[in-house]
Design a protein around this motif. Structure first.
Motif, PDB file in Angstrom:
ATOM      1  N   ARG A   1       0.829  -1.199   0.000  1.00  0.00           N
ATOM      2  CA  ARG A   1       0.000   0.000   0.000  1.00  0.00           C
ATOM      3  C   ARG A   1       0.865   1.250   0.000  1.00  0.00           C
ATOM      4  O   ARG A   1       0.580   2.224  -0.704  1.00  0.00           O
ATOM      5  CB  ARG A   1      -0.932  -0.011   1.213  1.00  0.00           C
ATOM      6  CG  ARG A   1      -2.095  -0.992   1.095  1.00  0.00           C
ATOM      7  CD  ARG A   1      -2.894  -1.044   2.386  1.00  0.00           C
ATOM      8  NE  ARG A   1      -4.071  -1.899   2.249  1.00  0.00           N
ATOM      9  CZ  ARG A   1      -4.853  -2.262   3.266  1.00  0.00           C
ATOM     10  NH1 ARG A   1      -4.569  -1.848   4.502  1.00  0.00           N
ATOM     11  NH2 ARG A   1      -5.909  -3.038   3.053  1.00  0.00           N
TER      12      ARG A   1
ATOM     13  N   GLN B   1       2.372   1.603  -3.438  1.00  0.00           N
ATOM     14  CA  GLN B   1       1.396   2.092  -4.411  1.00  0.00           C
ATOM     15  C   GLN B   1       1.246   3.602  -4.315  1.00  0.00           C
ATOM     16  O   GLN B   1       1.111   4.299  -5.326  1.00  0.00           O
ATOM     17  CB  GLN B   1       0.045   1.407  -4.192  1.00  0.00           C
ATOM     18  CG  GLN B   1      -1.100   1.966  -5.016  1.00  0.00           C
ATOM     19  CD  GLN B   1      -0.842   1.867  -6.523  1.00  0.00           C
ATOM     20  OE1 GLN B   1      -0.272   0.902  -6.992  1.00  0.00           O
ATOM     21  NE2 GLN B   1      -1.259   2.894  -7.254  1.00  0.00           N
TER      22      GLN B   1
ATOM     23  N   GLN C   1       1.613   6.102  -7.567  1.00  0.00           N
ATOM     24  CA  GLN C   1       0.315   6.575  -8.036  1.00  0.00           C
ATOM     25  C   GLN C   1       0.396   7.928  -8.749  1.00  0.00           C
ATOM     26  O   GLN C   1      -0.254   8.120  -9.785  1.00  0.00           O
ATOM     27  CB  GLN C   1      -0.667   6.648  -6.863  1.00  0.00           C
ATOM     28  CG  GLN C   1      -2.105   6.923  -7.303  1.00  0.00           C
ATOM     29  CD  GLN C   1      -3.094   6.684  -6.174  1.00  0.00           C
ATOM     30  OE1 GLN C   1      -2.712   6.241  -5.088  1.00  0.00           O
ATOM     31  NE2 GLN C   1      -4.357   6.978  -6.423  1.00  0.00           N
TER      32      GLN C   1
ATOM     33  N   ASP D   1       0.891   7.891 -12.496  1.00  0.00           N
ATOM     34  CA  ASP D   1      -0.146   7.201 -13.267  1.00  0.00           C
ATOM     35  C   ASP D   1       0.251   5.744 -13.468  1.00  0.00           C
ATOM     36  O   ASP D   1       0.204   5.197 -14.563  1.00  0.00           O
ATOM     37  CB  ASP D   1      -0.379   7.882 -14.612  1.00  0.00           C
ATOM     38  CG  ASP D   1      -1.699   7.455 -15.251  1.00  0.00           C
ATOM     39  OD1 ASP D   1      -2.554   6.924 -14.519  1.00  0.00           O
ATOM     40  OD2 ASP D   1      -1.864   7.629 -16.464  1.00  0.00           O
ATOM     41  N   CYS D   2       0.657   5.122 -12.356  1.00  0.00           N
ATOM     42  CA  CYS D   2       1.171   3.759 -12.391  1.00  0.00           C
ATOM     43  C   CYS D   2       0.554   2.958 -11.247  1.00  0.00           C
ATOM     44  O   CYS D   2       0.323   3.487 -10.158  1.00  0.00           O
ATOM     45  CB  CYS D   2       2.697   3.785 -12.265  1.00  0.00           C
ATOM     46  SG  CYS D   2       3.511   2.171 -12.341  1.00  0.00           S
ATOM     47  N   GLU D   3       0.288   1.701 -11.519  1.00  0.00           N
ATOM     48  CA  GLU D   3      -0.205   0.768 -10.507  1.00  0.00           C
ATOM     49  C   GLU D   3       0.928  -0.182 -10.141  1.00  0.00           C
ATOM     50  O   GLU D   3       1.673  -0.625 -11.016  1.00  0.00           O
ATOM     51  CB  GLU D   3      -1.390  -0.026 -11.055  1.00  0.00           C
ATOM     52  CG  GLU D   3      -1.916  -1.087 -10.107  1.00  0.00           C
ATOM     53  CD  GLU D   3      -2.945  -1.990 -10.748  1.00  0.00           C
ATOM     54  OE1 GLU D   3      -3.603  -2.753 -10.019  1.00  0.00           O
ATOM     55  OE2 GLU D   3      -3.097  -1.937 -11.993  1.00  0.00           O
TER      56      GLU D   3
ATOM     57  N   ALA E   1      -8.026   2.966 -16.337  1.00  0.00           N
ATOM     58  CA  ALA E   1      -6.937   2.198 -15.756  1.00  0.00           C
ATOM     59  C   ALA E   1      -5.636   2.995 -15.854  1.00  0.00           C
ATOM     60  O   ALA E   1      -5.468   3.813 -16.755  1.00  0.00           O
ATOM     61  CB  ALA E   1      -6.783   0.874 -16.499  1.00  0.00           C
ATOM     62  N   PRO E   2      -4.720   2.782 -14.910  1.00  0.00           N
ATOM     63  CA  PRO E   2      -3.415   3.450 -15.002  1.00  0.00           C
ATOM     64  C   PRO E   2      -2.715   3.076 -16.304  1.00  0.00           C
ATOM     65  O   PRO E   2      -2.901   1.985 -16.839  1.00  0.00           O
ATOM     66  CB  PRO E   2      -2.654   2.908 -13.790  1.00  0.00           C
ATOM     67  CG  PRO E   2      -3.711   2.447 -12.842  1.00  0.00           C
ATOM     68  CD  PRO E   2      -4.839   1.957 -13.697  1.00  0.00           C
TER      69      PRO E   2
ATOM     70  N   ARG F   1       1.921  -0.363 -15.323  1.00  0.00           N
ATOM     71  CA  ARG F   1       1.856  -1.263 -14.175  1.00  0.00           C
ATOM     72  C   ARG F   1       3.269  -1.705 -13.842  1.00  0.00           C
ATOM     73  O   ARG F   1       3.946  -2.333 -14.659  1.00  0.00           O
ATOM     74  CB  ARG F   1       0.985  -2.469 -14.486  1.00  0.00           C
ATOM     75  CG  ARG F   1       0.827  -3.433 -13.312  1.00  0.00           C
ATOM     76  CD  ARG F   1       0.032  -4.659 -13.706  1.00  0.00           C
ATOM     77  NE  ARG F   1      -1.283  -4.313 -14.213  1.00  0.00           N
ATOM     78  CZ  ARG F   1      -2.126  -5.182 -14.747  1.00  0.00           C
ATOM     79  NH1 ARG F   1      -1.764  -6.446 -14.870  1.00  0.00           N
ATOM     80  NH2 ARG F   1      -3.306  -4.792 -15.182  1.00  0.00           N
TER      81      ARG F   1
END
Length: 217
Positions: free
Chosen positions: A75, A78, A82, A85-87, A138-139, A142
């Motif tokens: 978490r 992340q 974030q 623009d990335c997961e 969606a981002p 990833r």
């Protein structure tokens, strides 16, 4: 047959695809994509462009107990990526020496471009584009960190509030960008500088503590 239409896309997935027995053709050079498109129209040939999902499905999810063990760290990680623009997700995959791979989501990338246009233009066209982008795109990227990699496992053992964790995640992101053969933009260069500063400071502080301990002995 799976192929990539960009050299960068091939470079980012090639080590993982090779280790998992996937055949991926690099179609990023001149005329390659056109030739592959013609081949796809021939009877009996199944040719399509590689998607992020093709790679994601060969990566092993974490065991439930392991996922709970590193939930807080993931978490925190992340939250670091974030704004890019990335997961971030954790998986276990080969080769173990690859700490992370950066997967590109074309739909997410398109949605990001639309959002940028909407942010710059709030007139009628901006409203139309906003509808096309959807409410929760969606981002665009990833970042898949490799739980089989020793460095990643040490990083996920850190305190979620420790600045070293955030710095390590930034380093993994930039490393994954470089492994894809992408040039470092100003943003990535700044991330690397910040990460190196935190990691060096932590390393030097640890060395000083060890020296003081040895002197006391």
């Amino acid at each position: 047959m799976l192929f990539t239409s960009r050299v960068e896309d091939f470079r980012r997935v090639a080590p993982v695809a090779r280790a998992h027995g996937m055949t991926v053709v690099n179609g990023g050079y001149v005329y390659d994509s056109e030739l592959l498109a013609r081949l796809a129209r021939r009877p009996g040939w199944r040719v399509r462009e590689l998607s992020a999902g093709d790679i994601a499905q060969v990566l092993t999810p974490l065991e439930p107990h392991r996922e709970l063990e590193v939930l807080d760290q993931l978490r925190a990680a992340q939250a670091v990526v974030q704004p890019l623009d990335c997961e971030l997700v954790a998986r276990s995959f080969e080769p173990q020496h690859v700490p992370a791979v950066l997967l590109q989501d074309r739909d997410g990338e398109y949605a990001r471009e639309v959002r940028q246009v909407v942010a710059a233009d709030d007139d009628l066209w901006g409203g139309v584009l906003s509808g096309l982008a959807g409410d929760a795109p969606a981002p665009a990227r990833r970042l898949v960190v490799n739980d089989a990699n020793p460095t990643v496992r040490r990083l996920l053992a850190a305190d979620p509030a420790d600045p070293v964790l955030a710095a390590g995640v930034r380093s993994l992101y930039v490393t994954a960008v470089l492994l894809a053969g992408e040039p470092l933009r100003a943003r990535e260069a700044a991330l690397m500088n910040d990460a190196m500063s935190v990691l060096l400071e932590a390393g030097l502080a640890g060395e000083q503590v060890r020296d003081e301990t040895q002197e006391d002995v």
